[in-house]
Design an enzyme around this catalytic site. Structure first.
Site, PDB file in Angstrom:
ATOM      1  N   GLU A 181       1.647 -13.462   4.717  1.00 53.92           N
ATOM      2  CA  GLU A 181       2.294 -14.338   3.379  1.00 53.92           C
ATOM      3  C   GLU A 181       3.399 -13.884   3.629  1.00 53.92           C
ATOM      4  O   GLU A 181       3.210 -12.630   3.664  1.00 53.92           O
ATOM      5  CB  GLU A 181       0.969 -13.684   2.048  1.00 53.92           C
ATOM      6  CG  GLU A 181       1.847 -13.948   1.710  1.00 53.92           C
ATOM      7  CD  GLU A 181       2.241 -15.345   1.015  1.00 53.92           C
ATOM      8  OE1 GLU A 181       1.830 -16.216   1.423  1.00 53.92           O
ATOM      9  OE2 GLU A 181       3.558 -15.703   0.454  1.00 53.92           O
TER      10      GLU A 181
ATOM     11  N   LYS B  97       4.953 -11.917  11.138  1.00 53.88           N
ATOM     12  CA  LYS B  97       5.254 -11.608  10.167  1.00 53.88           C
ATOM     13  C   LYS B  97       5.282  -9.918  10.375  1.00 53.88           C
ATOM     14  O   LYS B  97       6.021  -9.652   9.454  1.00 53.88           O
ATOM     15  CB  LYS B  97       3.699 -11.693  10.062  1.00 53.88           C
ATOM     16  CG  LYS B  97       3.125 -10.822   8.565  1.00 53.88           C
ATOM     17  CD  LYS B  97       4.113 -11.413   7.021  1.00 53.88           C
ATOM     18  CE  LYS B  97       4.082 -10.262   6.062  1.00 53.88           C
ATOM     19  NZ  LYS B  97       4.915 -10.771   5.229  1.00 53.88           N
TER      20      LYS B  97
ATOM     21  N   CYS C  31       3.607  -2.518   2.221  1.00 52.24           N
ATOM     22  CA  CYS C  31       4.294  -3.403   3.747  1.00 52.24           C
ATOM     23  C   CYS C  31       4.798  -2.335   4.754  1.00 52.24           C
ATOM     24  O   CYS C  31       4.845  -2.801   6.236  1.00 52.24           O
ATOM     25  CB  CYS C  31       3.837  -5.160   3.810  1.00 52.24           C
ATOM     26  SG  CYS C  31       1.686  -5.007   2.658  1.00 52.24           S
TER      27      CYS C  31
END
Ligand code: NAD
Ligand code: UGA
Length: 460
Positions: free
Chosen positions: A163, A218, A274
């Site tokens: 995502e 990612k 993150c």
């Protein structure tokens, strides 16, 4: 071709909640169930009052209200949701390990493994299992090994579908993504997931790769984004030393189409759950392959970010005549960026911690963050006792209360409402000289100086 009728998502957090809400909104024929072990979180997702959703994202309440009860459900019954699903997204947290091998760097995959074991234990029909969480490259191998050893004849296809949404703009990012990335080995499984997205994403923006490229992309996307922030933040210090202005430099370089204008805003340092975690993970992976130069290169992004937070705190102390002991410092903002109530790794936490070590009194106002959360963030660091954190830090619900009698004011989050405050009134109630430290370059220097503030901004 497998026609997906039921989707389950394990993990109702910042990713699982909004992502599934948008999938449900755009696919009214698919039943989407989001499950979580955290009962309070599920209750909040089910709250009739949409303002009580567990996460704050502009536009999310309307989507949840539209789809919930129609084809979007939130539940704690994980097993049932697994049994019923054709496709299972794993969207649980993957924090940095705090113990054992890889402590402080590697991703802790215990929640992921628990999900795989639970799926393996209860599934009675074939499933497509989608890695939505951000994972170290080659995690799919471990997932496959756990799932394939169930012995109950169920077939699992594993896909990686990282995502890329950013908090604060999650709904817009989900509704209009730059790309959707699907990594996998089985063409039918990939197609089944692509069709879910095709309900609203143009086909050319749905790209497919092998599993390992998808998992790694990612981590690399976040590393590149964070690197841009650290790069401009490094330049901000050079600007302060040389009389250049970092916004002017960012504009001048950003107009080069090869560089581009986005993500060049100097700040007190990046936060969020993150960037740091994913770069540390990348560094750990590189080290595990003995790629020392690669690991050292990416680690600098974190080192510079830590330096930027410390530098900001030290600037405050230096300007306040080298002592903040007993001085009141108002913090405007605690969230790691505007339009979110998320505080994970927020620069505000570390700047506060540094000033509290100098016995400053900090008064915090954030439009969306609760006082419980602020104390939890400080207690979690373990720098001082919870009692001392409560002695030194006050949290208020009103900005003018925060600045009343303050020696200095620091902007830690770029909330739009701060710009519209009555700065004349703030000037009147603050101590003189009235110092403003703008960690977000949010306010207007000439206006504040005309009111008599002493104004410092990063990179000027
Ligand atoms: P989060 O902590 O907000 O949510 C994770 C949820 O998973 C929690 O509510 C937790 O209770 C639940 N959970 C954990 N183990 C479980 C289990 N075995 N069964 C059921 N529920 C379980 O985390 P998040 O911010 O949503 O991040 C999830 C993943 O997505 C992470 O890997 C993160 O790196 C990645 N990611 C996050 C963002 C972001 O903006 N936050 C963006 C992109 C990717
Ligand atoms: C980031 C990425 O942008 C997402 O693509 C990714 O999906 C997500 O991480 C994730 O994997 O969790 P997020 O952390 O939510 O999203 O927010 P960003 O907008 O990227 O901001 C991160 C931090 O960098 C914030 O503290 C922000 O204030 C700071 N930042 C960002 C700057 O200081 N300057 C900038 O120019 C941009």
């Amino acid at each position: 071709m497998k026609n997906i009728k039921k989707i389950t998502c394990i993990g109702a957090g910042y990713v699982g909640g909004p992502t599934m809400a948008v999938i449900a909104q755009k696919n009214p024929d698919i039943t989407v169930t989001v499950v979580d072990l955290n009962e309070a979180r599920i209750d909040a997702w089910n709250d009739e009052d949409a303002s009580k959703l567990p996460i704050y994202e502009p536009g999310l309440d309307a989507i949840v209200t539209e789809a919930r009860g129609r084809n979007l459900f939130f539940s704690t019954d994980v097993e049932r949701a697994i049994v019923e699903a054709d496709m299972i997204f794993i969207s649980v947290n993957t924090p940095t390990k705090t113990y054992g091998k890889g402590k402080g760097q590697a991703a802790d995959l215990k929640f992921i493994e628990l999900c795989a074991r639970q799926i393996a234990a209860v599934a009675t029909s074939d499933k497509i299992v989608v890695e939505k969480s951000t994972l170290p490259v080659r995690t799919a191998e471990a997932l496959k090994s756990i799932l394939d050893h169930t012995g109950n004849g169920v077939n699992f296809h594993i896909l990686s579908n990282p995502e890329f949404l950013a908090e604060g703009t999650a709904v817009a990012d989900l509704q209009n993504p730059d790309r959707v990335l699907i990594g996998g080995e089985d063409a039918e499984a990939i197609e089944a997931l692509a069709q879910v997205y095709e309900a609203w994403v143009p086909r050319e923006r749905i790209i497919t790769t092998n599993l390992w490229s998808s998992e790694l992309s990612k981590l690399v996307a976040n590393a590149f984004l964070a690197q841009r922030v650290s790069s401009i933040n490094a330049i901000s210090e050079l600007c302060e030393a040389t009389g250049a202005n970092v916004d002017e430099v960012a504009r001048a370089i950003g107009l080069d189409s090869r560089i581009g204008p986005k993500f060049l805003k100097a700040s007190v340092g990046f936060g969020g759950s993150c960037f740091q975690k994913d770069i540390l993970n990348l560094v750990y992976i590189a080290r595990s392959y003995n790629l020392k130069a690669v690991a050292d290169y990416w680690e600098q992004v974190i080192i510079l970010n830590d330096h930027q937070k410390t530098r900001f705190a030290e600037q405050i102390i230096k300007t306040l005549y080298n002592t903040v002991n007993g001085k009141k410092i108002a913090f405007l903002g605690w969230a790691f960026k505007k339009d979110t109530n998320d505080t994970r790794e927020s620069a505000a936490i570390y700047v506060a911690d540094y000033l509290l070590e100098e016995e400053a009194n900090i008064v915090v106002y954030d439009p969306k963050v609760s006082s419980d959360q602020i104390y939890r963030d400080l207690d979690y660091l373990g720098t001082r006792s919870p009692a001392d954190n409560r002695r030194l830090v006050t949290v208020v619900n009103e900005p003018y209360e925060a600045v009343d009698e303050a020696h200095a004011l620091a902007v830690l989050t770029e909330w739009d409402e701060f710009k519209a405050y009555d700065w004349q009134r703030i000037k009147e109630v603050m101590k003189k000289p009235s110092f403003v430290f703008d960690g977000r370059k949010l306010l207007n220097r000439s206006f504040l100086e005309s009111l008599g503030f002493v104004y410092y901004a990063i990179g000027e």
